[in-house]
Design a protein around this motif. Structure first.
Motif, short mmCIF file in Angstrom:
data_model
loop_
_atom_site.label_atom_id
_atom_site.label_comp_id
_atom_site.label_asym_id
_atom_site.label_seq_id
_atom_site.Cartn_x
_atom_site.Cartn_y
_atom_site.Cartn_z
N ASN A 174 0.85 -1.20 0.00
CA ASN A 174 0.00 0.00 0.00
C ASN A 174 0.88 1.24 0.00
N GLY A 175 0.27 2.39 -0.14
CA GLY A 175 1.02 3.65 -0.24
C GLY A 175 1.65 4.08 1.08
N THR A 176 1.05 3.67 2.19
CA THR A 176 1.63 4.00 3.50
C THR A 176 2.92 3.21 3.70
N PHE A 207 -1.00 19.81 5.42
CA PHE A 207 -2.20 19.70 4.57
C PHE A 207 -2.03 18.52 3.60
N THR A 208 -2.22 17.31 4.14
CA THR A 208 -2.07 16.08 3.36
C THR A 208 -2.84 14.97 4.07
N PHE A 209 -2.99 13.84 3.39
CA PHE A 209 -3.58 12.67 4.03
C PHE A 209 -2.66 12.22 5.17
N ALA A 236 -9.46 4.35 -5.05
CA ALA A 236 -9.90 5.69 -5.46
C ALA A 236 -8.77 6.58 -5.99
N LYS A 237 -7.54 6.09 -6.00
CA LYS A 237 -6.43 6.89 -6.55
C LYS A 237 -6.53 6.86 -8.08
N PRO A 238 -5.81 7.77 -8.76
CA PRO A 238 -5.93 7.79 -10.23
C PRO A 238 -5.71 6.41 -10.88
N ASP A 278 -5.74 -3.07 -1.69
CA ASP A 278 -4.63 -2.18 -1.39
C ASP A 278 -3.43 -2.51 -2.28
N GLY A 279 -2.66 -1.49 -2.60
CA GLY A 279 -1.44 -1.68 -3.38
C GLY A 279 -0.62 -0.41 -3.35
N GLY A 280 0.68 -0.54 -3.64
CA GLY A 280 1.54 0.63 -3.67
C GLY A 280 2.83 0.33 -4.40
C1 LIG Z 1 -3.64 7.67 -0.13
C2 LIG Z 1 -2.44 8.36 0.34
C3 LIG Z 1 -1.40 7.70 1.02
C4 LIG Z 1 -1.51 6.27 1.51
O1 LIG Z 1 -1.84 5.34 0.59
P1 LIG Z 1 -2.54 3.96 1.05
O2 LIG Z 1 -2.36 3.09 -0.14
O3 LIG Z 1 -3.95 4.26 1.36
O4 LIG Z 1 -1.79 3.45 2.22
C5 LIG Z 1 -0.26 8.40 1.33
N1 LIG Z 1 -0.14 9.71 1.02
C6 LIG Z 1 -1.11 10.39 0.40
C7 LIG Z 1 -0.89 11.82 0.06
C8 LIG Z 1 -2.31 9.75 0.04
O5 LIG Z 1 -3.28 10.44 -0.58
#
Ligand SMILES: *Cc1c(COP(=O)(O)O)cnc(C)c1O
Length: 371
Positions: free
Chosen positions: A58-60, A83-85, A191-193, A199-201
């Motif tokens: 995932n992205g985290t 100002f971010t997730f 929901a990302k582009p 989950d994936g990253g």
């Molecule tokens: C969605 C998001 C993440 C985390 O991604 P996940 O795949 O949900 O863990 C990190 N940084 C930003 C800016 C995001 O929008």
């Protein structure tokens, strides 16, 4: 109600190929690190013109893996916008480093290089923490100003970890996301582009030594083989099924980016005067993860849109420096005025590549009807 994000339209378009790809994985049964994972990483290298793409869970985790591979930890200061997730900041704490909150630019909503430089000097002077890295976030699909950021990073000897979770596929000065900074991370959250069905990253870098470390960290700190463990890592592999799905989705991604840009241009062209959209910097091409506007009467206009069956969302109503786990960490010396201004005024309109012209008209008519 029209959908805020519509994943069904895309699925219908490529369902035959998706089903074939998923069935192929069910047939070979290599659910972890099956052949599609390597194929997808190669496809990412080609798409981003980058030497090393490492998929992960995932992205985290992608951010955590990047921080671990750079050896960032206890006592190290990492500069990032508030100002971010939350994941941007959460990852810094997961490696025990110290987030230093930076303000954003009022037009692009991306990290302010003025606020950043003030914070770097402040941390340098206080000598409590060791400045190590900047995490610029490409908010809502537009890249930060990497020309200025890379200059600052060179001058102050800092790493740049580009959080491109929202901007995969975007460009700046002819270069694709993935190639900016020391290392780049992204997310394939649905929901990302570019999203998968779970989950994936991924992590991107042109530094092959760093890439080797990320590969090892994502798989329990693996060394020469499966039973050789040379560092404390994570279980953070991308599922083979998700890689197979992403391979199919990547094929139509360029045309989806083009559609997102056509829709965003139409929104911007017909936006009423009382609304300001996120501005796009020169020579940047956004992927419009969100189409976000600033309004002095946000709650009323959102209510009016809701009444007209148009959904909206607020990213982000509460910035990270005001959240309990992060409220004690340092803030850039001149404060986060723009962040606190935007938090009260931003909202996002429906955005995905399959919003037809009638629906766009409906949204724009409802926006103009608000007095
Ligand atoms: C969605 C998001 C993440 C985390 O991604 P996940 O795949 O949900 O863990 C990190 N940084 C930003 C800016 C995001 O929008």
């Amino acid at each position: 109600m029209i959908p805020f994000i519509d994943l069904n339209a895309q699925q219908t378009l490529i369902s035959t190929d998706l089903n074939k790809a998923i069935n192929k994985v069910l047939e070979h049964g290599q659910y972890i690190m099956g052949p599609e994972v390597g194929e997808f990483e190669q496809a990412l290298n080609d798409f981003c013109s980058i030497e090393n793409s490492i998929s992960c869970a995932n992205g985290t985790d992608a951010l955590v893996l990047a921080l671990m591979a750079l050896g960032i930890g206890e006592g190290d200061a990492v500069f990032a916008p508030s100002f971010t997730f939350v994941a941007t900041i959460e990852a810094i704490r997961l490696v025990n480093a110290i987030p230093v909150f930076i303000d954003v630019d009022k037009d692009t909503f991306n990290i302010s290089t003025t606020s950043l430089e003030e914070a770097i000097n402040y941390i340098n002077e206080s000598t409590v923490y060791k400045p190590k890295a900047i995490i610029p976030v490409d908010l809502f699909g537009q890249t930060a100003d990497y020309i200025k950021l890379e200059e600052l990073a060179d001058f102050y000897k800092l790493f740049v970890i580009s959080d491109a979770a929202q901007s995969f596929g975007a460009e700046f000065k002819g270069k694709k996301v993935g190639g900016f900074g020391t290392i780049t991370t992204t997310s394939f959250f649905p929901a990302k582009p570019l999203g998968c069905y779970g989950d994936g990253g991924a992590v991107f870098t042109n530094d092959s030594e760093l890439a080797e470390k990320v590969r090892s960290y994502r798989n329990h700190g693996q060394g020469q083989d499966r039973y050789d463990n040379v560092r404390v890592g994570l279980n953070s592999r991308l599922d083979t099924i998700q890689a197979a799905i992403l391979l199919e989705k990547l094929k139509i991604f360029p045309s989806e980016i083009a559609s997102r840009n056509i829709i965003a241009q139409n929104y911007t062209k017909h936006l009423p005067e009382n609304l300001n959209a996120q501005s796009v910097i020169n020579e940047a091409k956004s992927v419009w993860a969100q189409y976000t506007v600033v309004s002095e009467s946000r709650d009323l206009i959102r209510e009016h849109l809701q009444h007209n069956k148009i959904p909206t969302a607020v990213y982000y109503p509460r910035p990270n420096h005001l959240q309990v786990p992060y409220e004690k960490f340092p803030v850039s010396p001149n404060g986060l005025k723009v962040t606190e201004y935007l938090q009260e005024r931003v909202f996002s309109l429906p955005m995905h590549p399959y919003i037809d012209e009638n629906t766009q008209d409906m949204i724009l008519t409802a926006l103009s009807g608000f007095k």
